[in-house]
Scaffold this motif. Structure first.
Motif, PDB file in Angstrom:
ATOM      1  N   PHE A   1       0.812  -1.340   0.032  1.00 55.46           N
ATOM      2  CA  PHE A   1      -0.232   0.021   0.078  1.00 55.46           C
ATOM      3  C   PHE A   1       0.907   1.165  -0.088  1.00 55.46           C
ATOM      4  CE2 PHE A   1      -0.306  -1.589   4.641  1.00 55.46           C
ATOM      5  CZ  PHE A   1       0.670  -0.804   5.267  1.00 55.46           C
ATOM      6  N   LEU A   2       2.279   1.120   0.315  1.00 55.52           N
ATOM      7  CA  LEU A   2       2.994   2.280   0.149  1.00 55.52           C
ATOM      8  C   LEU A   2       3.387   2.834  -1.018  1.00 55.52           C
ATOM      9  CD1 LEU A   2       5.854   1.449   3.015  1.00 55.52           C
ATOM     10  CD2 LEU A   2       3.928   3.013   3.111  1.00 55.52           C
ATOM     11  N   THR A   3       3.071   1.744  -2.141  1.00 60.70           N
ATOM     12  CA  THR A   3       3.598   2.158  -3.526  1.00 60.70           C
ATOM     13  C   THR A   3       2.505   1.945  -4.307  1.00 60.70           C
ATOM     14  OG1 THR A   3       4.430  -0.141  -3.701  1.00 60.70           O
ATOM     15  CG2 THR A   3       6.001   1.764  -2.980  1.00 60.70           C
ATOM     16  N   GLU A   4       1.570   1.187  -4.256  1.00 63.21           N
ATOM     17  CA  GLU A   4       0.507   1.203  -5.005  1.00 63.21           C
ATOM     18  C   GLU A   4      -0.267   2.335  -5.512  1.00 63.21           C
ATOM     19  OE1 GLU A   4      -0.687  -1.322  -7.067  1.00 63.21           O
ATOM     20  OE2 GLU A   4       0.678  -2.847  -6.189  1.00 63.21           O
ATOM     21  N   PRO A   5      -0.326   2.708  -6.940  1.00 68.21           N
ATOM     22  CA  PRO A   5      -1.143   4.149  -7.216  1.00 68.21           C
ATOM     23  C   PRO A   5      -2.377   4.116  -7.000  1.00 68.21           C
ATOM     24  CG  PRO A   5       0.607   3.390  -8.696  1.00 68.21           C
ATOM     25  CD  PRO A   5       0.285   2.188  -7.927  1.00 68.21           C
ATOM     26  N   ALA A   6      -3.196   2.831  -7.094  1.00 67.33           N
ATOM     27  CA  ALA A   6      -4.504   2.869  -6.769  1.00 67.33           C
ATOM     28  C   ALA A   6      -4.962   3.252  -5.392  1.00 67.33           C
ATOM     29  CB  ALA A   6      -5.175   1.489  -7.284  1.00 67.33           C
ATOM     30  N   VAL A   7      -4.242   2.814  -4.634  1.00 61.11           N
ATOM     31  CA  VAL A   7      -4.239   2.840  -3.229  1.00 61.11           C
ATOM     32  C   VAL A   7      -4.088   4.369  -2.742  1.00 61.11           C
ATOM     33  CG1 VAL A   7      -3.445   2.555  -0.604  1.00 61.11           C
ATOM     34  CG2 VAL A   7      -3.647   0.815  -2.329  1.00 61.11           C
TER      35      VAL A   7
END
Length: 511
Positions: A416-422
């Motif tokens: 979740f630190l790197t996922e663009p959608a999050v």
């Protein structure tokens, strides 16, 4: 004639004064601290009944259902049969609530019976009023497709996981020493039955078996029929089910209590016919269109069905993680999440929920079902992600089986630190859940930087605080203290999967 000639006397003058008289107040009721575990400084939250410990059960949710006043006796047709998921857990009817203050009787209580009656009535009015205030009238519950007739010949089709695929005489894993036939059925008895749901989809197949940690067929069947009567029908419409002596629920319970296999199968056949008839004539659809909320006990039951058919058979895979890292698995139990979503954050169907580190997706599905909101989850461990995707498929299909439309579910596999959608959805989020009980300080600090993008008023539910206020005062360089307003809360025992003890959690609001 002195009486006639005597001078008339003036009437006496009367002086009046208002004097305040001190009235000795009645002694205040004493709060039972043992059962008042969840205390919030700004409000008193109405509570649910205390759930039993989950102990060795593979299912993460305890049973928090309250008993209705009419269903506490053993002869009542709505009496539930307790399930055996890993160990015997009895639901206490009329038990006290760990989330609500309870008061001891004082010496004047017995003298004020009339006052107690009126106080009780007033409390009930306030409870109904507060419950009505929480109803989200914008939410539509009905899954229209569940009540549309099949296109072309034959019944409607829906591929969901039947109970017989989990526990069945046809599967070798069901021949373990703990598995046995229900209702004292013999090897020669036919124990395959069908269970109709409140929709036009085909019934579910059950074998009348019981195995620890798996589905208890008899209990499941009675629970489904009872939920149909309780939620999908008015009191008048439900008479065939709830009549105390000859109702369908009473017949099922009587057959179960007396191990009457033939009687149970006859009662179930009659219940199936009645449920299908009510689905065909539009009764269920009309009633659902007038409702805007799902009772939490029904939501929990549907979620448990999904979990039992997707996660429970291979639950040991969730124990495969590396200690000492951020990748440690733990669940928030159903009653905990219900309190947070429904009463503490008051989520509605037009809002967005995000679970960072969502595991097998339990809370994501609970928010989508109970609230009806757009619900997101992100997880990076492979086994929980695989379970979450399996649950998502079964969740969507089983909601249709029940004729209910949940909110949209979105699962992201990754960090979740790197996922663009999050990062994008966090900008719209209204409630963010972070089970950071085992997160490292570095990961918590990185999360705070992500919270800079949250909109004002967004609330973050976490097991540990992101601020350093408890460590010697506020630091002007502490980003979390500058952007978050934190409330500290406690939860009672049995609310999380990693311990039976109570603990603390926080709700932080983005300034």
């Amino acid at each position: 004639m002195p009486l006639l000639t005597a001078k008339r006397k003036k009437p006496p003058i009367i002086h009046t004064e208002q004097v305040e008289v001190a009235v000795k107040p009645k002694p205040k009721p004493k709060v039972n601290q043992q059962n008042n575990s969840l205390r919030v400084a700004s409000s008193n939250l109405p509570g649910r009944r205390k759930s039993k410990s989950k102990s060795e059960s593979p299912y993460p949710y305890p049973y928090p259902y309250p008993a209705s006043p009419a269903s506490s006796g053993s002869s009542d047709p709505r009496r539930r049969i307790d399930r055996d998921r890993g160990q015997s857990r009895k639901r206490k009817h009329g038990s006290v609530d760990p989330l609500q203050p309870h008061f001891d009787k004082d010496s004047d209580a017995e003298d004020d019976d009339d006052d107690d009656v009126f106080a009780t009535l007033e409390n009930r009015k306030r409870h109904r009023s507060s419950a009505d205030d929480r109803i989200d009238h914008k939410r539509a519950l009905t899954c229209a497709d569940a009540f549309e007739p099949a296109e072309g010949p034959g019944p409607k089709k829906l591929r969901y996981i039947h109970a017989t695929e989990i526990i069945s005489t046809a599967h070798s894993h069901s021949h373990s020493a703990s598995a046995h036939r229900a209702l004292q059925a013999t090897e020669d008895d036919d124990i395959r039955v069908q269970l109709q749901y409140p929709s036009l989809y085909p019934p579910e197949s059950y074998d009348l078996l019981i195995e620890n940690g798996k589905i208890d067929a008899v209990s499941d069947i009675i629970d489904v029929v009872t939920h149909v009567a309780d939620f999908y029908l008015t009191a008048d419409q439900a008479t065939d089910f709830t009549e105390p002596n000859t109702g369908l629920i009473r017949r099922l319970n009587r057959a179960s209590n007396t191990n009457d296999l033939a009687g149970f199968k006859r009662a179930l056949a009659d219940a199936n016919a009645r449920i299908l008839s009510l689905a065909q004539d539009g009764t269920f659809r009309r009633n659902l269109s007038q409702r805007h909320a799902i009772p939490y006990k029904l939501a929990e039951f549907i979620l448990s069905q999904v979990y039992d058919r997707t996660v429970s058979p291979d639950v040991d895979k969730l124990k495969q993680y590396k200690n000492g890292t951020d990748n440690v698995y733990g669940e928030l139990n159903y009653i905990f999440v219900d309190k947070v979503l429904q009463e503490m954050t008051r989520m509605t169907s037009d809002q967005v929920f995000v679970d960072l580190g969502s595991g097998v997706g339990n809370v994501v599905f609970q928010a989508a079902l109970e609230v009806g909101c757009e619900s997101w989850g992100c997880e990076m461990m492979d086994n929980p992600c695989d379970f979450a995707e399996a649950q998502k498929r079964e969740f969507a299909r089983r909601c249709r089986l029940w004729g209910i439309a949940p909110g949209g579910v979105h699962l992201v596999r990754g960090d979740f630190l790197t996922e663009p959608a999050v990062h994008e959805v966090l900008k719209r989020a209204d409630v963010v859940l972070v089970n950071n009980q085992a997160f490292t300080p570095d990961l918590n600090a990185q999360l705070v930087n992500m919270f800079l993008d949250l909109k004002q008023g967004c609330r973050i539910v976490s097991l540990k605080s992101f601020t350093h206020d408890d460590q010697g005062g506020r630091n002007i360089n502490d980003v979390a203290s500058n952007i978050l307003r934190v409330e500290h809360h406690t939860y009672p025992e049995g609310h999380v999967s990693w311990t039976n003890a109570g603990g603390t959690f926080c709700i932080s609001t983005r300034k």
